[in-house]
Design an enzyme around this catalytic site. Sequence first.
Site, mmCIF file in Angstrom:
data_model
loop_
_atom_site.group_PDB
_atom_site.id
_atom_site.type_symbol
_atom_site.label_atom_id
_atom_site.label_comp_id
_atom_site.label_asym_id
_atom_site.label_seq_id
_atom_site.Cartn_x
_atom_site.Cartn_y
_atom_site.Cartn_z
ATOM 1 N N ASP A 16 0.689 -1.247 -0.042
ATOM 2 C CA ASP A 16 0.079 0.004 0.033
ATOM 3 C C ASP A 16 1.032 1.271 0.074
ATOM 4 O OD1 ASP A 16 -2.857 -0.688 0.009
ATOM 5 O OD2 ASP A 16 -2.099 -2.206 1.747
ATOM 6 N N ARG A 97 2.157 6.207 16.730
ATOM 7 C CA ARG A 97 1.762 7.218 15.756
ATOM 8 C C ARG A 97 1.843 8.568 15.911
ATOM 9 N NH1 ARG A 97 2.059 3.087 13.425
ATOM 10 N NH2 ARG A 97 0.348 1.780 12.838
ATOM 11 N N ASP A 126 -5.780 4.745 12.850
ATOM 12 C CA ASP A 126 -4.421 5.402 12.614
ATOM 13 C C ASP A 126 -4.456 6.613 11.726
ATOM 14 O OD1 ASP A 126 -2.750 3.475 14.249
ATOM 15 O OD2 ASP A 126 -2.922 1.823 12.464
ATOM 16 N N SER A 177 -3.719 -8.785 9.032
ATOM 17 C CA SER A 177 -3.131 -7.441 9.028
ATOM 18 C C SER A 177 -2.219 -7.348 10.133
ATOM 19 C CB SER A 177 -4.246 -6.619 8.794
ATOM 20 O OG SER A 177 -3.836 -5.094 8.938
#
Length: 401
Positions: A16, A97, A126, A177
């Site tokens: 991605d 993050r 996120d 994932s």
Amino acid sequence: MGRAKKVVLAYSGGVDTSVCIPFLKKEWGVDEVITFAADLGQGDELESVRVKALLAGASQSLVGDLIKPFVEEFAFPAIRSNALYEGRYPLSTALARPLIARQLVEVAREVDADAVAHGCTGKGNDQVRFDVAIASLAPDLKVLTPAREWGMSREETIAYGERYGIPAPVSKQSPYSIDLNLLGRSVEAGPLEDPMSPPPEEVFAFTSSIDSAPEHGENIEITFECGNPVAIQGVRLDPVSIIREANRLAGLHGFGRLDIIENRLVGIKSREIYETPGLLLLIRAHQDLESITLAADVLRVKRELEMKWADLVYEGLWYGALKEALDGFIDRTQKHVNGVVKMHLKKGNAIVMGRNSSTNSLYLPEMATYGKEDVFDHQAAKGFIYVWGLPTRIWALLNRN
Ligand code: ARG
């Protein structure tokens, strides 16, 4: 909002974020994409990640070692706050993050970019954490989010990438994932989407199963100073090594796995598997040490605020006013949290076996004892109970039927 010329993209090396590079250039007319990959102790080979970005068309590919600030400025405050989202998840992904966002902004300033970008989809937490953190640190920077807008399926994304020389994943695509860093792993999707079906053993990498954990448990001792873990088994370790050693010990004994249904910020309930052995171990020990070092009323208020702190971190409000104010309170309490916690690790358990603080213990043996050393004034209890129970007695008098 005119088109961005120079963009700094948060880069992981996955399909991605790789596809984001040609997409930004070809579809959105960006002149230059500079990638930034963060080393958060995830153990990836970051040199190959760096090269991958260049092959996908990045003009510059940067890698930054963020492990030390990650532990000192993000994981340790979480331990001091006993931060567990919804009482369980120790925020291993969420904590990374705001740091990545801070670094993206810093790189953007260095290379004089007019935008930053990330590859988050529109369904997760996120994206919220990145967008809000970047907007609060650098309100002038645009945030570009191609994966939230391109509307391509997984297959289409791979096909798009192949057109621009991004190889399709070679190994048979894992159905999961996964997000990982030094603090732990989060695993979602594939067979885990059935909340009733137990996680297959293959999803775990940091922790032993109960069956494979050693038959013999292990006693450990964790030392804290001002709420920070500083030694294990009496051996002083730097913050990063403390996390690594706690991960090793807890992981070996199969402690630190979570299987939970979690409430995402975007309203979805999702099934999450985590393994965060060290963090959960250190939080458990820290909580216990607070029970002997903090005054009762401080402890109670702190427990309420800890929930709020965890919510703020989960919800992307790391750089907000309330988070800063809560840090003020929490850090002030921590100057008393000095001492040692004894634990026993065995087959998925981490059991507190003892605690002591030579400088800050509020536990007075001569008050607590039932033996002859007792100094507590038993007569004083009578007057206390008379006053304490007075309103209840009056109320009962009136309402007794
Ligand atoms: N649910 C966890 C969180 O919101 C983990 C998210 C994992 N992120 C990912 N991009 N796979 O913190």
